[in-house]
Design an enzyme around this catalytic site. Structure first.
Site, mmCIF file in Angstrom:
data_model
loop_
_atom_site.group_PDB
_atom_site.id
_atom_site.type_symbol
_atom_site.label_atom_id
_atom_site.label_comp_id
_atom_site.label_asym_id
_atom_site.label_seq_id
_atom_site.Cartn_x
_atom_site.Cartn_y
_atom_site.Cartn_z
ATOM 1 C CD GLU A 8 53.549 44.651 16.905
ATOM 2 O OE1 GLU A 8 52.789 44.337 17.834
ATOM 3 O OE2 GLU A 8 53.460 45.728 16.288
ATOM 4 C CD GLU A 77 53.290 47.889 12.860
ATOM 5 O OE1 GLU A 77 52.757 48.196 13.962
ATOM 6 O OE2 GLU A 77 53.133 46.788 12.327
#
Length: 124
Positions: A8, A77
């Protein structure tokens, strides 16, 4: 099997501009040059350089598309909930919502889903 570079980092690389993109390119080059023979991914990195695959993280990824049409659509995810702070609320996601989101992702061309953050509540 997949190997992941960063996690991220995309929002940070955008804030840093050219320096952030230089870091992304450096990290990708270093990983690929290791010659593992395993695909490398970057989560939430829209500018992942070839051959690195950019992927989606979140509650919903049905609107996600990779940055190149020849890369697979991967959801690294699939959040089944959210972390809880000590004494804070316990965040729950109905299993029906998660199943619907995964089904919709696959229906729209998704090729891989990884469930993330499976939580158990133990009552004594």
């Amino acid at each position: 099997m997949l190997f992941q570079i960063e996690n991220e980092y995309g929002p940070h690389s955008k804030l840093l501009g050219a320096a952030g993109q230089n870091y992304v390119n450096w990290a990708a080059k270093m990983a690929v040059e290791m010659g593992t023979g395993v695909p490398w991914v970057m989560c939430k990195e829209d500018n992942a350089p070839d051959p690195v695959i950019n992927t989606c993280n979140g509650f919903y990824c049905d609107q996600f598309t990779p940055n190149k049409p020849y890369k697979p659509t991967i959801w690294t995810e699939a959040w089944s909930g959210w972390f809880s702070e000590f004494g804070g609320p316990i965040h729950k996601r109905p299993v029906q919502d998660l199943a619907f989101a995964v089904g919709r992702f696959i229906q729209k061309g998704g090729s891989f889903v990884n469930y993330y953050m499976v939580s158990f509540l133990l009552l004594t």
